[in-house]
Design a protein around this motif. Structure first.
Motif, PDB file in Angstrom:
ATOM      1  N   VAL A 145      -7.809  40.840 -57.704  1.00  0.00           N
ATOM      2  CA  VAL A 145      -7.909  39.973 -56.541  1.00  0.00           C
ATOM      3  C   VAL A 145      -9.251  39.264 -56.537  1.00  0.00           C
ATOM      4  CG1 VAL A 145      -6.306  41.196 -55.045  1.00  0.00           C
ATOM      5  CG2 VAL A 145      -8.689  41.923 -55.135  1.00  0.00           C
ATOM      6  N   LEU A 182     -12.109  37.571 -54.033  1.00  0.00           N
ATOM      7  CA  LEU A 182     -12.595  37.602 -52.650  1.00  0.00           C
ATOM      8  C   LEU A 182     -13.707  36.584 -52.462  1.00  0.00           C
ATOM      9  CD1 LEU A 182     -12.703  41.456 -52.020  1.00  0.00           C
ATOM     10  CD2 LEU A 182     -10.872  39.846 -51.481  1.00  0.00           C
ATOM     11  N   GLN A 209     -13.061  44.065 -46.849  1.00  0.00           N
ATOM     12  CA  GLN A 209     -12.052  43.366 -47.641  1.00  0.00           C
ATOM     13  C   GLN A 209     -11.784  44.085 -48.962  1.00  0.00           C
ATOM     14  OE1 GLN A 209     -10.016  40.602 -47.184  1.00  0.00           O
ATOM     15  NE2 GLN A 209     -10.584  40.955 -45.056  1.00  0.00           N
ATOM     16  N   ARG A 264      -8.214  45.956 -50.294  1.00  0.00           N
ATOM     17  CA  ARG A 264      -7.549  45.662 -51.570  1.00  0.00           C
ATOM     18  C   ARG A 264      -7.441  46.910 -52.451  1.00  0.00           C
ATOM     19  NH1 ARG A 264      -7.596  41.881 -48.587  1.00  0.00           N
ATOM     20  NH2 ARG A 264      -5.720  43.034 -48.060  1.00  0.00           N
ATOM     21  N   GLU A 277      -4.652  48.991 -51.436  1.00  0.00           N
ATOM     22  CA  GLU A 277      -3.370  48.438 -51.872  1.00  0.00           C
ATOM     23  C   GLU A 277      -3.093  48.721 -53.350  1.00  0.00           C
ATOM     24  OE1 GLU A 277      -3.409  44.636 -48.747  1.00  0.00           O
ATOM     25  OE2 GLU A 277      -3.942  44.369 -50.859  1.00  0.00           O
ATOM     26  N   TYR A 304      -5.255  47.737 -56.041  1.00  0.00           N
ATOM     27  CA  TYR A 304      -5.943  46.874 -57.004  1.00  0.00           C
ATOM     28  C   TYR A 304      -7.154  47.604 -57.585  1.00  0.00           C
ATOM     29  CZ  TYR A 304      -3.100  43.086 -55.138  1.00  0.00           C
ATOM     30  OH  TYR A 304      -2.047  42.297 -54.750  1.00  0.00           O
ATOM     31  N   VAL A 355     -11.749  43.626 -58.833  1.00  0.00           N
ATOM     32  CA  VAL A 355     -12.105  42.706 -57.757  1.00  0.00           C
ATOM     33  C   VAL A 355     -13.089  41.673 -58.296  1.00  0.00           C
ATOM     34  CG1 VAL A 355     -13.320  42.473 -55.557  1.00  0.00           C
ATOM     35  CG2 VAL A 355     -11.718  44.356 -55.891  1.00  0.00           C
ATOM     36  N   ASP A 415      -5.457  37.092 -62.024  1.00  0.00           N
ATOM     37  CA  ASP A 415      -5.330  36.754 -60.606  1.00  0.00           C
ATOM     38  C   ASP A 415      -3.868  36.477 -60.257  1.00  0.00           C
ATOM     39  OD1 ASP A 415      -7.961  37.101 -59.970  1.00  0.00           O
ATOM     40  OD2 ASP A 415      -8.494  34.990 -60.095  1.00  0.00           O
ATOM     41  N   SER A 463      -2.190  38.500 -58.007  1.00  0.00           N
ATOM     42  CA  SER A 463      -1.949  39.411 -56.897  1.00  0.00           C
ATOM     43  C   SER A 463      -0.748  38.968 -56.081  1.00  0.00           C
ATOM     44  CB  SER A 463      -3.195  39.489 -56.008  1.00  0.00           C
ATOM     45  OG  SER A 463      -3.677  38.202 -55.699  1.00  0.00           O
ATOM     46  N   LYS A 487      -1.038  38.886 -50.010  1.00  0.00           N
ATOM     47  CA  LYS A 487      -2.484  38.816 -49.809  1.00  0.00           C
ATOM     48  C   LYS A 487      -2.876  37.491 -49.173  1.00  0.00           C
ATOM     49  CE  LYS A 487      -6.969  38.888 -52.086  1.00  0.00           C
ATOM     50  NZ  LYS A 487      -7.418  37.652 -51.455  1.00  0.00           N
TER      51      LYS A 487
END
Length: 372
Positions: free
Chosen positions: A138, A140, A152, A156, A159, A161, A164, A319, A321, A325
């Motif tokens: 993900v 951010l 944040q 993630r 969830e 992930y 990051v 990327d 995701s 999201k």
């Protein structure tokens, strides 16, 4: 399969609200507009693509408005009535339009979707994909505070992930990154500068170099390849290029200079799936790992990214995701879903996700079509 002739091109400018405002160094986004492209052939089969350009000229020179004009006035006439047996042929015809990669990408994506659906082949397999599933990460943005950024990241990670990407900019770089690494030592973290720095900021990158990051993405301006090479010679963390590489020749130059050790491959930035596969092949031959970057695509573009990420050179989380999201409701009948940081690659012909025609119509701001 016999030759395909596109008899109808439809363009739709579609707007979706974002669940969470995404802030970069230059602006904050609360909603997104992208252009959906539908190519219909003589048999009535339809292939969908997405022009995922930003609304303003901050990531690239292209915008939704400029892509609309190029798609309507230049790409549509090149596509209508033309016969082709493979999407690469159509991509070659569209190459007459210089630059305008985002606009061309939507048409190239639609051509691949149409060709694979008619041929009964999954898109990933047609591109050369070998994975049944792909690992997702993900991205951010810049939050109002470090505490909000940590919230944040925590959401993630909860969830599932495991990677990051943090956006950085002057004044928002070492401190938030160090905090995230300290709070979440078990996940992979990298930073993306979107070209916001110069060689005058070497002190920042020396500090970032000591944080155990997977990569530092696009620290300098797109054409500053020599400066990227200088930085890579001074730090151990791999430099990843994004905006700098729009064409295969750009990658060749970066490789010869020693300016890149990891490559972000974006379907939109490259001008479509056809050139994205070509760049993947080149990077893989040179031993450069790649990953698929995103432009907050709707479900159509996200489906193409998932398919591309199944290729063997995509050895880092991409990327791709889940739709949830970004959007409460996506433009596909079922959203792209990510479970424990993994997205399953569809095995059915075509994109693998289907457009929700009614919902798309309800979110359309502008539409035009042309017959050939």
């Amino acid at each position: 399969m016999s030759a395909i002739r596109v008899d109808r091109v439809e363009l739709r400018r579609v707007r979706l609200p974002l669940i969470h405002r995404f802030r970069t160094s230059s602006h904050a986004k609360r909603e997104l507009e992208h252009i959906l492209v539908a190519l219909t052939d003589a048999d009535g089969a339809v292939g969908w693509g997405e022009i995922a350009s930003p609304s303003g000229p901050f990531y690239s020179a292209e915008t939704v408005a400029s892509c609309w004009a190029v798609a309507r006035d230049h790409l549509t006439p090149l596509v209508l009535g033309r016969e082709w047996e493979h999407p690469a042929e159509l991509a070659g015809a569209m190459a007459r339009v210089r630059g305008n990669h985002f606009a061309r990408a939507g048409f190239d994506m639609a051509a691949w979707a149409l060709w694979t659906a008619k041929g009964g082949v999954p898109l990933a397999a047609a591109l050369g994909g070998t994975r049944p599933s792909v690992e997702a990460g993900v991205s951010l943005g810049i939050e109002a505070s470090v505490d909000e950024l940590v919230e944040q990241v925590a959401a993630r990670v909860a969830e599932g992930y495991r990677r990051v990407k943090l956006k950085i900019a002057p004044g928002w770089d070492v401190a938030p990154t160090r905090t995230v690494k300290a709070v979440f030592p078990e996940i992979s973290v990298h930073v993306d500068a979107n070209g916001a720095y110069s060689l005058d900021d070497l002190g920042v990158f020396r500090e970032l170099d000591g944080l155990g990051l997977t990569m530092i993405e696009q620290p300098f301006a797109p054409r500053a390849l020599v400066d990227h090479a200088v930085l890579q010679g001074l730090i151990g963390t791999p430099v990843c290029l994004d905006e700098s590489v729009e064409e295969p020749d750009d990658l060749i130059t970066a490789l010869r200079l020693g300016a890149v050790r990891i490559l972000n491959v974006k379907v939109s930035r490259m001008g479509g799936l056809t050139p994205a596969v070509r760049v993947h092949d080149l990077a893989r031959a040179e031993g450069v790992p790649v990953w698929c970057g995103g432009m907050h695509e709707f479900g159509i573009g996200r489906a193409a990214n998932v398919a591309l990420s199944a290729l063997p050179g995509f050895t880092l989380p991409s990327d791709v995701s889940g739709s949830a999201k970004y959007y409460r409701r996506d433009v596909t009948t079922t959203p792209v879903t990510c479970v424990n940081g993994v997205v399953v690659v569809p095995s059915e012909p075509g994109l693998g996700w289907h457009p929700d025609i009614g919902f798309i119509a309800s979110r359309t701001l502008q539409a035009e079509s042309a017959q050939g």
